[in-house]
Design an enzyme around this catalytic site. Structure first.
Site, PDB file in Angstrom:
ATOM      1  N   GLY A 251      12.087  14.199  -0.152  1.00 20.15           N
ATOM      2  CA  GLY A 251      10.911  14.467  -0.970  1.00 20.15           C
ATOM      3  C   GLY A 251      10.904  13.757  -2.305  1.00 20.15           C
ATOM      4  O   GLY A 251      11.227  12.576  -2.386  1.00 20.15           O
TER       5      GLY A 251
ATOM      6  N   SER B  40       0.813  -1.228   0.000  1.00 25.26           N
ATOM      7  CA  SER B  40       0.000   0.000   0.000  1.00 25.26           C
ATOM      8  C   SER B  40       0.840   1.268   0.000  1.00 25.26           C
ATOM      9  O   SER B  40       0.430   2.287   0.546  1.00 25.26           O
ATOM     10  CB  SER B  40      -0.933  -0.011   1.218  1.00 25.26           C
ATOM     11  OG  SER B  40      -0.159  -0.095   2.403  1.00 25.26           O
ATOM     12  N   GLY B  41       2.032   1.219  -0.598  1.00 22.88           N
ATOM     13  CA  GLY B  41       2.871   2.415  -0.688  1.00 22.88           C
ATOM     14  C   GLY B  41       2.471   3.294  -1.874  1.00 22.88           C
ATOM     15  O   GLY B  41       1.415   3.103  -2.490  1.00 22.88           O
TER      16      GLY B  41
ATOM     17  N   GLU C 108       9.684  -0.104  -5.308  1.00 22.33           N
ATOM     18  CA  GLU C 108      10.978  -0.652  -4.856  1.00 22.33           C
ATOM     19  C   GLU C 108      11.065  -2.164  -5.038  1.00 22.33           C
ATOM     20  O   GLU C 108      12.160  -2.718  -5.226  1.00 22.33           O
ATOM     21  CB  GLU C 108      11.199  -0.277  -3.386  1.00 22.33           C
ATOM     22  CG  GLU C 108      12.601  -0.565  -2.902  1.00 22.33           C
ATOM     23  CD  GLU C 108      12.856  -0.088  -1.475  1.00 22.33           C
ATOM     24  OE1 GLU C 108      12.056   0.709  -0.948  1.00 22.33           O
ATOM     25  OE2 GLU C 108      13.865  -0.515  -0.899  1.00 22.33           O
TER      26      GLU C 108
ATOM     27  N   GLU D  50      19.720  17.774  -2.115  1.00 20.91           N
ATOM     28  CA  GLU D  50      20.149  16.541  -1.446  1.00 20.91           C
ATOM     29  C   GLU D  50      21.397  16.006  -2.135  1.00 20.91           C
ATOM     30  O   GLU D  50      21.784  16.479  -3.203  1.00 20.91           O
ATOM     31  CB  GLU D  50      19.024  15.497  -1.450  1.00 20.91           C
ATOM     32  CG  GLU D  50      17.927  15.821  -0.434  1.00 20.91           C
ATOM     33  CD  GLU D  50      16.789  14.823  -0.405  1.00 20.91           C
ATOM     34  OE1 GLU D  50      16.811  13.841  -1.167  1.00 20.91           O
ATOM     35  OE2 GLU D  50      15.859  15.047   0.383  1.00 20.91           O
TER      36      GLU D  50
ATOM     37  N   HIS E 256      18.577   0.968   3.616  1.00 26.19           N
ATOM     38  CA  HIS E 256      17.579   1.973   3.232  1.00 26.19           C
ATOM     39  C   HIS E 256      16.786   1.580   1.993  1.00 26.19           C
ATOM     40  O   HIS E 256      15.575   1.746   1.958  1.00 26.19           O
ATOM     41  CB  HIS E 256      18.321   3.287   2.987  1.00 26.19           C
ATOM     42  CG  HIS E 256      17.431   4.463   2.734  1.00 26.19           C
ATOM     43  ND1 HIS E 256      16.466   4.868   3.624  1.00 26.19           N
ATOM     44  CD2 HIS E 256      17.368   5.330   1.685  1.00 26.19           C
ATOM     45  CE1 HIS E 256      15.845   5.930   3.143  1.00 26.19           C
ATOM     46  NE2 HIS E 256      16.361   6.223   1.955  1.00 26.19           N
TER      47      HIS E 256
ATOM     48  N   ARG F   9      25.447   8.735  -1.728  1.00 20.94           N
ATOM     49  CA  ARG F   9      25.115   8.093  -0.459  1.00 20.94           C
ATOM     50  C   ARG F   9      26.028   6.936  -0.062  1.00 20.94           C
ATOM     51  O   ARG F   9      26.398   6.804   1.097  1.00 20.94           O
ATOM     52  CB  ARG F   9      23.719   7.521  -0.618  1.00 20.94           C
ATOM     53  CG  ARG F   9      22.793   8.042   0.362  1.00 20.94           C
ATOM     54  CD  ARG F   9      21.443   7.552   0.036  1.00 20.94           C
ATOM     55  NE  ARG F   9      20.563   8.698   0.127  1.00 20.94           N
ATOM     56  CZ  ARG F   9      19.288   8.616  -0.054  1.00 20.94           C
ATOM     57  NH1 ARG F   9      18.731   7.480  -0.367  1.00 20.94           N
ATOM     58  NH2 ARG F   9      18.538   9.687   0.069  1.00 20.94           N
TER      59      ARG F   9
ATOM     60  N   ARG G 293      20.768   4.344  -5.851  1.00 24.00           N
ATOM     61  CA  ARG G 293      19.695   5.291  -6.193  1.00 24.00           C
ATOM     62  C   ARG G 293      20.037   6.714  -5.766  1.00 24.00           C
ATOM     63  O   ARG G 293      20.539   6.941  -4.671  1.00 24.00           O
ATOM     64  CB  ARG G 293      18.393   4.872  -5.519  1.00 24.00           C
ATOM     65  CG  ARG G 293      17.272   5.869  -5.724  1.00 24.00           C
ATOM     66  CD  ARG G 293      15.966   5.389  -5.158  1.00 24.00           C
ATOM     67  NE  ARG G 293      15.965   5.225  -3.733  1.00 24.00           N
ATOM     68  CZ  ARG G 293      15.870   6.210  -2.845  1.00 24.00           C
ATOM     69  NH1 ARG G 293      15.799   7.480  -3.260  1.00 24.00           N
ATOM     70  NH2 ARG G 293      15.855   5.957  -1.564  1.00 24.00           N
TER      71      ARG G 293
ATOM     72  N   HIS H 285      21.711   3.958   4.006  1.00 22.19           N
ATOM     73  CA  HIS H 285      21.622   5.404   4.209  1.00 22.19           C
ATOM     74  C   HIS H 285      22.656   5.783   5.253  1.00 22.19           C
ATOM     75  O   HIS H 285      22.777   5.110   6.278  1.00 22.19           O
ATOM     76  CB  HIS H 285      20.214   5.778   4.677  1.00 22.19           C
ATOM     77  CG  HIS H 285      19.922   7.239   4.572  1.00 22.19           C
ATOM     78  ND1 HIS H 285      20.506   8.172   5.401  1.00 22.19           N
ATOM     79  CD2 HIS H 285      19.122   7.932   3.729  1.00 22.19           C
ATOM     80  CE1 HIS H 285      20.059   9.372   5.069  1.00 22.19           C
ATOM     81  NE2 HIS H 285      19.223   9.262   4.056  1.00 22.19           N
TER      82      HIS H 285
ATOM     83  N   ALA I 277       8.568   8.396   4.361  1.00 20.28           N
ATOM     84  CA  ALA I 277       9.580   9.150   3.596  1.00 20.28           C
ATOM     85  C   ALA I 277       9.690  10.586   4.088  1.00 20.28           C
ATOM     86  O   ALA I 277       8.705  11.310   4.154  1.00 20.28           O
ATOM     87  CB  ALA I 277       9.233   9.117   2.112  1.00 20.28           C
TER      88      ALA I 277
ATOM     89  N   ASP J 290       8.719  -9.491   1.040  1.00 21.70           N
ATOM     90  CA  ASP J 290       7.749 -10.572   0.765  1.00 21.70           C
ATOM     91  C   ASP J 290       7.475 -10.744  -0.732  1.00 21.70           C
ATOM     92  O   ASP J 290       7.452 -11.867  -1.243  1.00 21.70           O
ATOM     93  CB  ASP J 290       6.402 -10.303   1.457  1.00 21.70           C
ATOM     94  CG  ASP J 290       6.537 -10.131   2.953  1.00 21.70           C
ATOM     95  OD1 ASP J 290       7.675 -10.172   3.466  1.00 21.70           O
ATOM     96  OD2 ASP J 290       5.504  -9.939   3.613  1.00 21.70           O
TER      97      ASP J 290
ATOM     98  N   ASN K   6       6.984   2.222   3.652  1.00 21.73           N
ATOM     99  CA  ASN K   6       8.131   3.130   3.589  1.00 21.73           C
ATOM    100  C   ASN K   6       7.722   4.478   3.019  1.00 21.73           C
ATOM    101  O   ASN K   6       8.263   5.509   3.403  1.00 21.73           O
ATOM    102  CB  ASN K   6       9.220   2.533   2.697  1.00 21.73           C
ATOM    103  CG  ASN K   6      10.086   1.561   3.460  1.00 21.73           C
ATOM    104  OD1 ASN K   6       9.993   1.463   4.677  1.00 21.73           O
ATOM    105  ND2 ASN K   6      10.921   0.835   2.740  1.00 21.73           N
TER     106      ASN K   6
HETATM  107  C1  SIN Z   1      16.326  11.080   2.947  1.00 17.51           C
HETATM  108  O1  SIN Z   1      15.458  11.864   3.304  1.00 17.51           O
HETATM  109  O2  SIN Z   1      17.493  11.205   3.256  1.00 17.51           O
HETATM  110  C2  SIN Z   1      15.931   9.896   2.130  1.00 17.51           C
HETATM  111  C3  SIN Z   1      15.432  10.311   0.822  1.00 17.51           C
HETATM  112  C4  SIN Z   1      15.535   9.202  -0.169  1.00 17.51           C
HETATM  113  O3  SIN Z   1      15.943   8.104   0.167  1.00 17.51           O
HETATM  114  O4  SIN Z   1      15.239   9.456  -1.331  1.00 17.51           O
END
Ligand code: SIN
Length: 524
Positions: A47, A11-12, A353, A112, A329, A272, A364, A227, A44, A206, A40
């Site tokens: 954004g 249900s994401g 995902e 980011e 993550h 990351r 990613r 992460h 979040a 799953d 997830n």
């Molecule tokens: C984050 O807010 O650091 C995660 C964002 C993401 O994984 O896209």
């Protein structure tokens, strides 16, 4: 409700986008093992990336995505994700979706890691997922029916090998069967397999395990993103400290106040996997690592969820330092799909995902995941709407026998900490072999009768299956690339460039194969 035409498991954001695009034409059933808010997407903080600023453009977003993914992508797939994503975001803005704005009314666009421009849309500061998901949920009609608290544990196939439905187990261990011409897996990633994770506790791979057991091909399973910054208190990670905090200028320092990312040209905003690796290495040397946030004005207003998370764990924002450690993550790999979400099993689809669409490559780019969910949810909806209407023949419903219950011989804690230690941020042939042998020692096979297990054991069995798949892939990729870091092969190897490791079940065996290029033989 009428029989569903489409069953969505999970249900994401990808699930809700698909449901919302189909609801005018079809009955849709969304099955989720807890309640609809446990995903997830709901959690979040960061954004949605979209090249909508005047000074931004699709080429630049594509370039950043390819670079972060170590070019382990098909550039055309990335381009269409970014351009379709931009169009979808613009439509959401026009519809009135509640994205944050500046005082002058313009959209507030954040920065980011590994993005070269400010292009991250947020809702409520760091509450993007929660607010966006509420918006999507509120816009669903009566044609979308939720089944909550039932865990899908098996895909039903007909004699021709087509997926025609699912079996579920509720909390009272009762079994139900549901049938539909389209079965879509949108169960998220695998964070719950690791002892440190930013993911919701329900996210345990799953969908990937069920698809694999049903004969679908998986790919890129070795690419798991850690992460860099999860809140770290009393030797445990407690939840995400968004990359947006570094985007606002927070610095990573150790307990001697040395800047951890000093040597990288992008400093804290490096890709990351590199930041996570650096923090991991620092912690291996016995140093604590902190996000220094004293230079961020109005932290509490900009990051209300993070402020609450810190307070709940007795960390004062006023001290200007948040203790952090990396955690699992995002899964870049998953169920191999084509551009609309079709898997290699007819009638079975995967989005978000859970699926390996190939757009994220080996790592990613931040804030491209909600985007992927929105894009692939819409694409699959278009595909279903434009396909001839068909009904699968109804099959006599038989309940599974529940005698001779089989228990899975390990605890969740044991499994997760071994995954973290041996198949975590940094792997090696020896750690992977230790893990492989541990998994083998459990004497499980790929043909277990799931009907004879309780829900908790099915859950553990799925984790065991995914553990096997990740370990197999990670052993085969003898190089380091993106989210797959091998201490015994620390560099990228040109021989692996653009090569995929596909994983498939052949009878009772897992077969891992290094493939020249992305598979295209997919049902459509
Ligand atoms: C984050 O807010 O650091 C995660 C964002 C993401 O994984 O896209």
């Amino acid at each position: 409700m009428n029989d569903p035409y489409v069953i969505i498991v999970g249900s994401g954001v990808a699930a809700l986008q698909l449901a919302r695009q189909l609801q005018d034409a079809f009955h849709v059933m969304i099955i989720t093992k807890e309640d609809r808010r446990k995903s997830n997407s709901f959690k979040a903080q960061g954004g949605i990336a979209a090249a909508i600023a005047k000074k931004d453009n699709i080429n630049s977003h594509v370039k950043d995505t390819l670079e972060a993914g170590c070019y382990h992508q098909q550039p055309e797939a990335v381009r269409s994700l970014i351009s379709d994503g931009k169009r979808i975001i613009q439509r959401l803005i026009q519809e009135g979706a509640p994205f944050d704005r500046n005082e002058d009314g313009s959209l507030s666009l954040g920065m980011e890691g590994a993005h070269s421009r400010n292009r991250i849309l947020h809702c409520g500061g760091d509450q993007t997922g929660k607010i966006l998901m509420k918006y999507l949920l509120e816009n669903l009609s009566g044609n979308v029916h939720f089944v909550e608290g039932e865990m899908v544990y098996e895909l039903i196939k007909n004699n021709e090998g087509r997926c025609i439905g699912v079996k579920t187990r509720n909390t009272k261990e009762e079994t139900k069967h549901y049938y539909a011409p389209y079965v879509v897996l949108a169960t998220g990633g695998i964070g719950g397999l690791y002892s440190s994770t930013s993911n919701d506790s329900t996210i345990t791979g799953d969908g990937v395990a069920m698809a694999f057991l049903a004969g679908a091909k998986l790919t890129d399973m070795e690419f798991v993103q850690f992460h860099p910054t999860l809140l770290f208190v009393k030797s445990h990670t407690k939840g995400l400290i968004s990359e947006a905090v570094r985007g606002e200028g927070a610095q990573l320092v150790n307990d001697r106040n040395d800047r951890v990312m000093e040597t990288h040209p992008l400093k804290e905003l490096a890709p990351r996997h590199l930041v996570a690796q650096k923090i991991f290495e620092e912690r291996q040397k016995g140093r604590e690592v902190f996000l220094s946030i004293s230079n961020i004005a109005d932290f509490e207003t900009k990051f209300p969820s993070i402020t609450k998370l810190c307070l709940d764990n007795d960390i004062s924002i006023k001290d200007g330092k948040i203790p952090v450690a990396p955690g699992c993550h995002f899964m870049m790999g998953g169920i191999l799909i084509n551009d609309v979400g079709a898997t290699t099993v007819e009638g079975l689809y995967a989005i978000g995902e859970t699926a390996a669409s190939g757009v994220h490559g080996a790592n990613r780019l931040a804030s491209n995941s909600l985007l992927e969910g929105l894009v692939y949810g819409e694409r699959l909806a278009c595909f279903i709407k434009n396909s001839p209407y068909e009904r699968v023949p109804t099959i006599v419903k038989q309940d599974d026998c529940f005698f001779g219950v089989k228990e899975i011989p390990f605890t969740l804690e044991e499994f997760k900490s071994l995954m973290m230690r041996n198949v975590g941020i940094i792997r090696s042939e020896s750690s992977l072999n230790i893990h492989w042998n541990w998994l083998q020692s459990k004497q499980l096979s790929l043909v277990e009768n799931l009907g004879s297990m309780k829900r908790i054991d099915i859950q553990k069995y799925f984790m065991w299956v995914i553990g096997m798949c990740i370990t197999t892939s990670a052993l085969l990729r003898t190089e380091s690339r993106g989210g797959h870091i091998r201490s015994d092969y620390p560099d990228q190897d040109l021989a692996f460039f653009k090569k995929k490791i596909n994983i498939e079940r052949i009878e009772n065996e897992i077969r891992g194969e290094i493939c020249e290029q992305i598979e295209t033989e997919i049902y459509a």
